[in-house]
Design an enzyme around this catalytic site. Structure first.
Site, short mmCIF file in Angstrom:
data_model
loop_
_atom_site.label_atom_id
_atom_site.label_comp_id
_atom_site.label_asym_id
_atom_site.label_seq_id
_atom_site.Cartn_x
_atom_site.Cartn_y
_atom_site.Cartn_z
N CYS A 121 0.85 -1.19 0.00
CA CYS A 121 0.00 0.00 0.00
C CYS A 121 0.88 1.24 0.00
O CYS A 121 1.88 1.30 0.73
CB CYS A 121 -0.90 -0.01 1.24
SG CYS A 121 -2.00 1.43 1.35
N HIS B 190 -10.21 1.29 1.37
CA HIS B 190 -9.73 2.59 1.87
C HIS B 190 -10.90 3.53 2.16
O HIS B 190 -10.85 4.34 3.11
CB HIS B 190 -8.82 3.26 0.84
CG HIS B 190 -7.37 2.90 0.96
ND1 HIS B 190 -6.64 3.15 2.10
CD2 HIS B 190 -6.52 2.32 0.07
CE1 HIS B 190 -5.39 2.74 1.91
NE2 HIS B 190 -5.29 2.24 0.70
N HIS C 229 -8.99 -3.44 -2.57
CA HIS C 229 -8.03 -2.66 -1.79
C HIS C 229 -8.44 -1.19 -1.75
O HIS C 229 -8.46 -0.56 -0.68
CB HIS C 229 -6.64 -2.83 -2.40
CG HIS C 229 -5.55 -2.10 -1.69
ND1 HIS C 229 -4.54 -2.75 -1.01
CD2 HIS C 229 -5.29 -0.77 -1.54
CE1 HIS C 229 -3.72 -1.86 -0.48
NE2 HIS C 229 -4.15 -0.65 -0.80
N GLU C 230 -8.76 -0.63 -2.93
CA GLU C 230 -9.09 0.80 -2.98
C GLU C 230 -10.44 1.10 -2.35
O GLU C 230 -10.60 2.11 -1.66
CB GLU C 230 -9.04 1.31 -4.43
CG GLU C 230 -7.70 1.15 -5.11
CD GLU C 230 -6.53 1.71 -4.30
OE1 GLU C 230 -6.72 2.70 -3.56
OE2 GLU C 230 -5.43 1.14 -4.39
#
Length: 214
Positions: A126, A172, A168-169
């Protein structure tokens, strides 16, 4: 980096951020914006300012370099992310991870759900946790819904590495870092990754470091 005034309207905060030049600074783990509630995007910036933010995020992602970047990573608490992957990796890695080139995309208010029960575990890093990687088991296939920067609906199924980027994004935007989902016994420095665990899969790392794969 000068932090935009927290109490100012979001448009004013973004204007101040963009005035600081390019590339934007990517904030590191420990900054509250990576863990706090993120607002859905509902036109707070207007089309022109949104376009400028997206362009700046794209430049920051490429400069890092990375394959995805979420607005909180540049200090903006909005549900916006970008992704792009040229997939310039060895053939062995490409095949093992299902990594194929992805065009530049803007994800506005994205969410995802697993399609099927298959999961795969790979080392993941990351831009907000520089210098470290860890193994994360994630669904192999996900359905992404949301919109693009022009408000057009997105409803698409991703598999392999593109599915991992989407997860993953989007994580966030929920205040979740990949380390929250990682097998912590697998945690490795960038140096260790380069010297010992840089293979296509984490099978050897699992055996040597003592963790299980799905």
């Amino acid at each position: 980096m000068t932090t935009p005034a927290a109490g100012a309207p979001l448009a004013e905060q973004v204007e101040q951020l963009l005035s600081q030049g390019s590339p934007l600074t990517i904030v590191s783990a420990g900054e509250p914006v990576l863990r706090q509630g993120i607002q859905p995007y509902d036109g707070q910036l207007g089309p022109a300012l949104l376009g400028r933010l997206v362009a700046a995020m794209r430049a920051a992602m490429r400069a890092a370099p990375g394959v995805g970047l979420a607005a909180p990573q540049v200090g903006v608490p909005l549900r916006i992310a970008v992704m792009e992957d040229p997939a310039t990796v060895p053939e062995e890695v490409r095949l093992a991870r299902g990594r194929v080139p992805q065009p530049f995309r803007v994800l506005v208010n994205p969410s995802y759900e697993a399609v099927g029960s298959a999961r795969a575990a790979f080392y993941e890093g990351c831009l907000s946790v520089p210098g470290w990687q860890a193994v994360v088991a994630r669904p192999v296939m996900v359905r992404l819904t949301g919109a693009d920067e022009d408000g057009r609906a997105l409803d698409e199924v991703f598999t392999g590495w593109p599915a991992r980027i989407v997860q993953h994004e989007t994580d966030h935007l929920d205040g979740t870092l990949y380390l929250d989902r990682a097998e912590l016994r697998s945690l490795a420095s960038s140096r260790a990754m380069a010297e010992r665990w840089g293979g296509a899969t984490p099978v050897v790392a699992a055996r040597e470091l003592g963790f299980e794969l799905p």
